[in-house]
Design an enzyme around this catalytic site. Structure first.
Site, short mmCIF file in Angstrom:
data_model
loop_
_atom_site.label_atom_id
_atom_site.label_comp_id
_atom_site.label_asym_id
_atom_site.label_seq_id
_atom_site.Cartn_x
_atom_site.Cartn_y
_atom_site.Cartn_z
N ASN A 115 0.83 -1.21 0.00
CA ASN A 115 0.00 0.00 0.00
C ASN A 115 0.86 1.25 0.00
OD1 ASN A 115 -0.57 1.97 2.46
ND2 ASN A 115 0.13 0.01 3.33
N PHE A 119 -1.65 8.53 4.08
CA PHE A 119 -2.41 9.22 5.14
C PHE A 119 -3.67 9.91 4.59
CE2 PHE A 119 1.57 10.13 8.03
CZ PHE A 119 1.66 8.77 8.30
N SER A 179 5.71 5.69 8.36
CA SER A 179 5.03 5.33 7.11
C SER A 179 5.96 5.62 5.94
CB SER A 179 3.74 6.14 6.95
OG SER A 179 3.30 6.03 5.62
N ASN A 181 4.97 6.16 3.02
CA ASN A 181 4.17 6.75 1.95
C ASN A 181 3.96 8.25 2.03
OD1 ASN A 181 3.82 4.12 0.90
ND2 ASN A 181 2.30 3.74 2.51
N THR A 182 4.60 8.90 3.00
CA THR A 182 4.61 10.36 3.06
C THR A 182 6.07 10.76 2.84
OG1 THR A 182 2.72 10.49 4.55
CG2 THR A 182 4.23 12.36 4.57
N LYS A 217 5.79 4.59 16.82
CA LYS A 217 5.68 3.47 15.87
C LYS A 217 6.84 3.52 14.89
CE LYS A 217 2.49 1.01 12.85
NZ LYS A 217 1.09 0.82 12.49
N ASN A 246 5.74 -0.90 11.43
CA ASN A 246 4.96 -0.45 10.27
C ASN A 246 5.29 -1.35 9.07
OD1 ASN A 246 3.40 1.31 8.56
ND2 ASN A 246 3.89 2.98 9.96
C1 LIG Z 1 -3.80 -0.38 3.73
C2 LIG Z 1 -2.96 -0.08 4.93
C3 LIG Z 1 -3.00 1.17 5.51
C4 LIG Z 1 -2.23 1.45 6.63
N1 LIG Z 1 -2.30 2.69 7.20
C5 LIG Z 1 -1.58 2.95 8.31
C6 LIG Z 1 -1.66 4.21 8.94
O1 LIG Z 1 -2.41 5.09 8.53
N2 LIG Z 1 -0.88 4.42 10.03
C7 LIG Z 1 -0.06 3.46 10.56
O2 LIG Z 1 0.61 3.70 11.57
N3 LIG Z 1 0.03 2.25 9.98
C8 LIG Z 1 -0.71 1.98 8.89
N4 LIG Z 1 -0.63 0.75 8.31
C9 LIG Z 1 0.32 -0.25 8.87
C10 LIG Z 1 -0.36 -1.22 9.83
O3 LIG Z 1 -0.90 -0.56 10.93
C11 LIG Z 1 0.64 -2.28 10.30
O4 LIG Z 1 1.65 -1.65 11.05
C12 LIG Z 1 1.30 -3.04 9.15
O5 LIG Z 1 0.37 -3.26 8.12
C13 LIG Z 1 1.87 -4.37 9.59
O6 LIG Z 1 0.86 -5.21 10.13
P1 LIG Z 1 0.12 -6.35 9.26
O7 LIG Z 1 1.16 -7.17 8.60
O8 LIG Z 1 -0.72 -7.08 10.26
O9 LIG Z 1 -0.73 -5.64 8.26
C14 LIG Z 1 -1.40 0.45 7.17
C15 LIG Z 1 -1.36 -0.82 6.60
C16 LIG Z 1 -2.14 -1.10 5.50
C17 LIG Z 1 -2.08 -2.48 4.89
#
Ligand SMILES: Cc1cc2nc3c(=O)[nH]c(=O)nc-3n(C[C@H](O)[C@H](O)[C@H](O)COP(=O)(O)O)c2cc1C
Length: 345
Positions: A115, A119, A179, A181-182, A217, A246
């Protein structure tokens, strides 16, 4: 059963499937008795699952990770699946649309997602409004970030604004500097800017009627030297803990879809491909800090054994995102059942 629902959902784009599912849940839980039925199917309640961390009483250790309910619109419905806590956000001071679509991709063979949402959110103020309807007893974390257009030299002000907006309506805060992505956000993970940011937030926190747990985080892509810095920073700034991790920018974690992902462009990988990398970060932080602070472990938890591995590596709590999508809401019960059977305490 979930495998059938998943088959249908996976026929549409991941972002559309996400919105479709949560809209359905919103409607479903308006039907009298639906919440009670859901609880009967999905929730285990047992005092042995409860844990008190930072003075907060978690009903169980399994939480929903940030990004799923960015604007705090669905946390009440999602809580019916038995999460011990739910983290909303990342929110930024001003609303922003995020990156251009498509920006979320399934990597099916790797049980993962890529992804680059960026934000997308409606702003901290609106999330705060939405949180006024929260049920008592449900622990909510507020994950905060900076707007894309805010230069890093002014980033701290963005985090402070989000903190103020959410202070009354969340139980703990998460400072998201990880993140991918920013643009340039991860530069804020460097020692000096990070210390300055966390000191400012803790100064503000200490001036409030009640100090709220403030967590950092981090990315799974930090070197061991940078992880040592994180341990120092937590101790120096006296923040309350760390969320690890993350998503990763490392494409080598993929087993099957390295070629496919090349054509998808930038973004962070989550899910099964991240499991091991995230666990290693947790283990490193826990061991090298001598367990000095609680860690929330997240990254690639797709079954009860994955959860146990994170806890055994030193996590006090865990969170799900991609595993919740791939495995369904039964995963929370599966993990809690395992913890009970292992007498995990
Ligand atoms: C589509 C998507 C959007 C996410 N958006 C955020 C976010 O806005 N802020 C954040 O701290 N982490 C975000 N994450 C990261 C998740 O909170 C998590 O840290 C990461 O996906 C690893 O966990 P997982 O393997 O269980 O998905 C996002 C993950 C995904 C897949």
């Amino acid at each position: 059963m979930y495998k059938i629902i998943r088959w249908f959902l996976f026929q549409i784009s991941p972002e559309k499937a996400h919105h479709f599912t949560i809209t359905c849940l919103k409607i479903l839980f308006k039907i009298p008795g639906a919440a009670a039925l859901c609880k009967k199917i999905f929730v285990i309640e047992n005092p042995k699952l409860a844990v008190n961390i930072w003075g907060l009483e978690f009903k169980n250790r399994v939480g929903l990770a940030a990004g799923f309910d960015k604007d705090a619109l669905y946390y009440n419905e999602l809580s019916h699946f038995g999460f011990g806590f739910i983290e909303i956000g990342t929110v930024t001071p001003l609303p922003q649309p995020g990156n251009e679509k498509p920006r979320m991709f399934r990597l099916l063979q790797d049980n993962s997602l890529l992804n680059r949402m960026g934000f997308n959110n409606q702003g901290a103020q609106l999330a705060a409004e939405n949180l006024k309807n929260r049920k008592p007893g449900l622990i909510i974390g507020g994950n905060i970030g900076k707007n894309k257009n805010t230069d890093n030299s002014h980033a701290n002000a963005d985090y402070l604004k989000c903190f103020i907006a959410l202070y009354d309506v969340v139980d703990y805060f998460v400072v998201n500097v990880s993140s991918p992505n920013t643009p340039n956000l991860r530069d804020l993970q460097e020692k000096e800017p990070l210390k300055a940011l966390l000191n400012e937030l803790m100064d503000l926190n200490n001036k409030q009627p009640k100090v709220k747990p403030l967590l950092l985080k981090i990315a799974p892509d930090l070197s061991t030297h940078q992880l040592d810095d994180i341990i120092d920073i937590v101790s120096q700034t006296k923040i309350h803990g760390v969320i690890a991790t993350n998503t990763t920018i490392d494409r080598e974690v993929l087993h099957y879809e390295k070629e496919k992902v090349k054509n998808l462009g930038a973004g962070g990988i989550s899910g099964k491909a991240l499991t091991q990398k995230a666990t290693e970060v947790i283990k490193y932080l826990h061991t090298h800090s001598n367990g000095a602070f609680p860690i929330i472990g997240v990254g690639g938890i797709h079954c009860a054994d994955d959860a146990l591995e994170k806890l055994n590596a030193g996590a006090a709590l865990i969170q799900l995102y991609t595993g919740f999508i791939y495995e369904g809401p039964g995963l929370i019960k599966q993990i809690n059942k395992k913890l009970l059977s292992q007498n995990y305490n």
